[in-house]
Design a protein around this motif. Structure first.
Motif, PDB file in Angstrom:
ATOM      1  N   ALA A 102       4.167   3.766  13.004  1.00 25.66           N
ATOM      2  CA  ALA A 102       3.276   2.592  12.972  1.00 25.66           C
ATOM      3  C   ALA A 102       1.808   3.031  12.894  1.00 25.66           C
ATOM      4  N   GLN A 103       1.451   4.007  13.727  1.00 24.79           N
ATOM      5  CA  GLN A 103       0.041   4.397  13.795  1.00 24.79           C
ATOM      6  C   GLN A 103      -0.356   5.399  12.711  1.00 24.79           C
ATOM      7  N   ALA A 104       0.522   6.349  12.409  1.00 23.01           N
ATOM      8  CA  ALA A 104       0.124   7.424  11.501  1.00 23.01           C
ATOM      9  C   ALA A 104       0.460   7.116  10.045  1.00 23.01           C
ATOM     10  N   TYR A 105       1.532   6.336   9.814  1.00 25.78           N
ATOM     11  CA  TYR A 105       1.887   6.054   8.421  1.00 25.78           C
ATOM     12  C   TYR A 105       1.412   4.668   7.979  1.00 25.78           C
ATOM     13  N   VAL A 106       1.739   3.655   8.783  1.00 28.44           N
ATOM     14  CA  VAL A 106       1.486   2.283   8.321  1.00 28.44           C
ATOM     15  C   VAL A 106       0.029   1.858   8.536  1.00 28.44           C
ATOM     16  N   ARG A 107      -0.512   2.135   9.715  1.00 31.27           N
ATOM     17  CA  ARG A 107      -1.859   1.632  10.035  1.00 31.27           C
ATOM     18  C   ARG A 107      -2.907   1.991   8.971  1.00 31.27           C
ATOM     19  N   PRO A 108      -2.964   3.241   8.484  1.00 33.44           N
ATOM     20  CA  PRO A 108      -3.988   3.539   7.480  1.00 33.44           C
ATOM     21  C   PRO A 108      -3.701   2.914   6.113  1.00 33.44           C
ATOM     22  N   ARG A 109      -2.521   2.342   5.919  1.00 37.36           N
ATOM     23  CA  ARG A 109      -2.117   1.869   4.585  1.00 37.36           C
ATOM     24  C   ARG A 109      -2.060   0.354   4.455  1.00 37.36           C
ATOM     25  N   VAL A 110      -2.408  -0.373   5.514  1.00 38.73           N
ATOM     26  CA  VAL A 110      -2.346  -1.840   5.411  1.00 38.73           C
ATOM     27  C   VAL A 110      -3.657  -2.487   5.826  1.00 38.73           C
ATOM     28  N   GLY A 111      -3.840  -3.730   5.364  1.00 39.18           N
ATOM     29  CA  GLY A 111      -5.028  -4.488   5.709  1.00 39.18           C
ATOM     30  C   GLY A 111      -4.750  -5.964   5.525  1.00 39.18           C
ATOM     31  N   PRO A 112      -5.799  -6.810   5.590  1.00 36.30           N
ATOM     32  CA  PRO A 112      -5.604  -8.251   5.410  1.00 36.30           C
ATOM     33  C   PRO A 112      -4.891  -8.539   4.083  1.00 36.30           C
ATOM     34  N   GLY A 113      -3.950  -9.471   4.116  1.00 39.42           N
ATOM     35  CA  GLY A 113      -3.188  -9.814   2.906  1.00 39.42           C
ATOM     36  C   GLY A 113      -1.878  -9.045   2.812  1.00 39.42           C
ATOM     37  N   ASP A 114      -1.772  -7.954   3.569  1.00 41.71           N
ATOM     38  CA  ASP A 114      -0.527  -7.167   3.565  1.00 41.71           C
ATOM     39  C   ASP A 114       0.424  -7.672   4.643  1.00 41.71           C
ATOM     40  N   GLU A 115       1.709  -7.416   4.436  1.00 38.64           N
ATOM     41  CA  GLU A 115       2.713  -7.881   5.397  1.00 38.64           C
ATOM     42  C   GLU A 115       3.648  -6.741   5.836  1.00 38.64           C
TER      43      GLU A 115
END
Ligand code: PMP
Length: 407
Positions: A102-115
């Motif tokens: 969640a923190q190392a892979y997903v967090r840097p790759r998502v932002g507003p508009g992403d699900e």
């Protein structure tokens, strides 16, 4: 050939103990499983013979400890069906594995508009880390519904998958209900929209033969203590390409190649995710658990456990006032139920006096229990050493509950 459960039971010393004046009936395997002598011996052997810190040591003990630790990684790679040991990261357990991704892979790759897509069936450890990432990044958490049997509504799951889906995280097997999700199809559908998939394998590892390469999941995480290994150790499997593109999460020793104040370069996978001195004894114990499980006739284990779930369900339904919670077509390991007129906590306390260990409560899956309009259930969960005679003991203990409550 028949399954010799009595032979298996002899491998687990704790099963011989008494609870008060009763012999122990341990039906809380989904919370944690008991450990075979092979695991206990491997840990003791390590501490009495080879204890030393690993990697880089040139002395004999350090070399032995490193070989045992890296050997365990190889055993776990084979156990989950990974292509290579480099795809196996040692972590504290499923919770840490999910948080790492969640923190190392997903967090840097998502932002507003992403699900980020999960299901209503998840353990809290596959909900809260994604809520945290959603809060940190502005991404939106979507939740696929479940039906009245406790199966994921696959139509709804597919409806929720879209170009906006950046990541999917799903239980392979539900801890509260025992539902086996059709993960192979779900992974394929997620990949069709370009979303990587993490499977929470905490409840699958002790019951199903795993093959992450065939499933084609991007990440898979398990807890050692649920698969007859020690507490405080588990693994995160990641496809090599995913692990390569993922930045480290914790910094420190072991995870670097070189350090200067100007620039630090990281070690290779999987070592860049294993900062500090790891749980060496735990990894070795888990390796022994994987060996133990792989030495068994898996078709026979599965048939035995399926029989336990089926018989327990039938026998429970013969008791007036019992409602089975979770009636999925594909289930393993778990029979959860309520007894009309008695709080699950009272059920658990009374059956304990009969030597029977079950779990009561929301099982760290509050949304699942809410879905059935409840606040708690009683859960009997089975392992490969449980017997039909122990189901008799559970039923007798429940008759005692009914008598005490004058039902
Ligand atoms: N997911 C599931 C489905 C579980 O059953 C559990 C443990 N109850 C976890 C995650 C968390 O595992 P751990 O506490 O070993 O990290």
């Amino acid at each position: 050939m028949g399954y010799d459960v009595n032979q298996i039971r002899r491998d687990f010393p704790i099963l011989e103990r008494q609870v008060g004046d009763k012999s122990l009936v341990y039906l809380d395997n989904a919370a944690t499983s008991q450990k075979p002598r092979a695991v206990l011996d491997a840990i003791e052997r390590y501490y009495t013979h080879s204890n030393a810190n690993i990697h880089r040591g040139v002395h004999r003990l350090s070399v032995e400890a490193t070989q045992a630790y890296e050997g365990a990684r190889q055993k776990l790679a084979s156990f989950v069906g990974a292509d290579s040991a480099e795809e196996v990261v040692f972590v504290r357990g499923t919770t840490e594995g999910i948080n790492l991704v969640a923190q190392a892979y997903v967090r840097p790759r998502v932002g507003p508009g992403d699900e980020i897509l999960i299901s209503h069936l998840e353990h809290h450890s596959n909900i809260v880390p994604w809520q945290m990432v959603a809060r940190q990044t502005g991404a939106r958490l979507r939740v696929a519904r479940i039906n009245e049997r406790g199966e994921i509504d696959l139509e709804h799951f597919r409806e929720l998958l879209s170009e906006s889906t950046r990541f999917v995280a799903l239980a392979h097997v539900s801890n509260a209900l025992g539902t086996i999700n059709p993960v192979a199809d779900m992974i394929q559908w997620a990949h069709e929209v370009g979303a990587p998939v993490l499977l929470d394998g905490a409840q699958a590892a002790p019951h199903l033969e795993l093959d992450v390469s065939r499933l084609d999941c991007d990440f898979y995480t398990v807890s050692g203590h649920k698969m007859y290994g020690p507490t405080g150790i588990g693994i995160l499997y990641g496809k090599r390409a995913r692990l390569e593109e993922m930045d480290p999460w914790e910094g420190g020793g072991e995870m670097i190649r070189s350090v200067t104040f100007e620039e630090t370069t990281y070690n290779e996978v999987p070592h860049k995710f294993e900062a500090g001195t790891p749980n060496i004894a735990g990894a070795i114990g888990l390796g022994a658990a994987a060996d133990y499980l792989r030495s068994l006739d898996w078709a026979a284990v599965t048939a035995h456990e399926d029989e336990l779930v089926e018989v327990a369900t039938q026998r429970l339904l013969e008791l007036p006032g019992v409602r089975i919670i979770g009636t999925a077509a594909q289930k393993t390991g778990v029979v959860a139920f309520t007894l009309n007129g008695v709080h699950p906590h009272d059920v658990g306390t009374i059956v304990d006096q009969e030597g029977v260990a079950v779990r009561t409560g929301h099982h760290c899956a509050q949304p699942v229990i809410d879905h059935f309009g409840l606040s708690a259930t009683t859960r009997a969960s089975f392992g490969l050493y449980n017997t039909l005679a122990e189901i008799d003991r559970l039923i007798a203990a429940l008759r005692q509950v009914r008598k005490i409550f004058e039902l």
